[in-house]
Design an enzyme around this catalytic site. Structure first.
Site, PDB file in Angstrom:
ATOM      1  N   GLU A  53      69.441  -5.622 -24.093  1.00  0.00           N
ATOM      2  CA  GLU A  53      69.115  -5.376 -25.496  1.00  0.00           C
ATOM      3  C   GLU A  53      67.961  -4.383 -25.634  1.00  0.00           C
ATOM      4  OE1 GLU A  53      69.855  -9.922 -25.206  1.00  0.00           O
ATOM      5  OE2 GLU A  53      69.307  -8.259 -23.876  1.00  0.00           O
ATOM      6  N   GLU A 252      86.060 -13.221   2.499  1.00  0.00           N
ATOM      7  CA  GLU A 252      87.036 -12.274   3.042  1.00  0.00           C
ATOM      8  C   GLU A 252      87.919 -12.848   4.144  1.00  0.00           C
ATOM      9  OE1 GLU A 252      86.626  -8.311   3.775  1.00  0.00           O
ATOM     10  OE2 GLU A 252      85.460  -7.823   1.989  1.00  0.00           O
TER      11      GLU A 252
END
Length: 325
Positions: A53, A252
């Protein structure tokens, strides 16, 4: 898709730029729109500051007055030595409206940001879209499930093999698929393989894409023994609850490690890279996951993406909401 949903989806796309360098903060995205035009955008910066922001407001400058801010996570309400609360920045900016993708589960904010902005006359709205939850998956998982968000990556032949019977596996997929896999590594904080894969392949598990080399994740191995230098040991899939500083974990392989995480219901996302080859008598991608019947396999996954990567196909699956944690 409504205008609010469309701009929130844009903010979620911007948020991806913060992964994983925003840690320990979530990777938040923000877009400021005025008269249908983007006048500011931001994402959480390395180390967590500035927040999305603040970056978007700095870009917008005076144009923020009477504009609408679309932000993926509720603006923080607590002051910090590193910077002011985003809710206060928004109030002082002159923004007319704020559309938030999800409330912050952090108890220091948890609705207080919306309350503070609303009390100051800023119109606040909550708009829920899938893209926002996906963009904050790791942060939300740590708060809701007390563990990282887990992605399991599989690179297989058409018949579900990850290697020849001899163990040869380089390379199942082509260059484009491997580059995409490296880009996915670059968005995670930790990457894990099984002890067998570590011993057999000595994988580097780094990011080998120009400009992203500094985003290589921390390397972990699933083992009850000690980890080699440069690695950390995880004694069991369930022990990811101790990885409190990790929002995103990339698994993985190999086949037994994949099976262990699936059997423990600890996989949130599947990346399935499939090459147009048939191996036959090869090594399967996944070991036994303890299914008692075929019916148990149905309804657990839903496809969220499918794309062509050179000659290979990538399919992305998310865990169905009805599945057990």
């Amino acid at each position: 898709m409504s205008d609010d949903s469309r701009w929130l989806a844009a903010a979620a796309s911007v948020a991806a730029r913060g992964l994983p360098l925003s840690r320990p903060n979530p990777a938040v995205g923000a877009v400021i729109v005025k008269a249908g035009r983007v006048v500011g955008r931001g994402w959480t910066q390395p180390g967590g500051r500035p927040h999305a922001e603040a970056m978007a407001l700095a870009m917008a400058g005076p144009a923020a007055k009477d504009a609408t801010l679309y932000v993926t996570l509720e603006p923080c309400a607590h002051d910090s030595q590193r910077g002011p609360a985003c809710a206060e920045l928004i109030v002082s900016s002159g923004l007319a409206r704020v559309v938030v993708g999800t409330l912050d589960p952090d108890p220091r904010t948890a609705g207080a940001g919306m309350a503070r902005m609303g009390a100051a006359g800023v119109i606040c709205a909550l708009e829920t879209i899938p893209q926002v939850d996906l963009s904050l998956a790791g942060y939300l998982s740590q708060h809701r499930n007390s563990r990282p968000h887990v992605t399991l990556k599989l690179a297989t032949s058409l018949d579900g093999c990850i290697a020849l019977a001899s163990g040869e596996s380089q390379w199942i997929t082509g260059e484009a698929a491997r580059a995409h896999s490296h880009a996915m590594r670059a968005r995670t904080e930790a990457i894990l393989v099984g002890g067998g894969t570590l011993r057999a392949d000595a994988p580097r598990l780094d990011v080998r894409l120009p400009g992203l080399e500094d985003r290589s994740p921390e390397r972990w191995v699933l083992t009850r023994g000690p980890a080699p230098d440069g690695w950390r040991a995880l004694p069991s899939p369930e022990a990811i609850s101790d990885m409190t500083e990790v929002q995103y974990l990339f698994v993985e392989g190999g086949a037994q490690t994949a099976a262990a995480f699936l059997a423990a219901w600890l996989v949130d996302r599947l990346l399935l890279y499939r090459a147009p080859i048939v191996i036959g008598d090869g090594r399967p991608a996944i070991g036994d996951i303890g299914l008692g019947s075929l019916a148990e396999a149905h309804g657990q996954w839903r496809m969220s993406d499918r794309r062509q990567l050179g000659s290979d196909t990538l399919e992305v699956y998310e865990r169905a909401p009805c599945s057990p944690e």
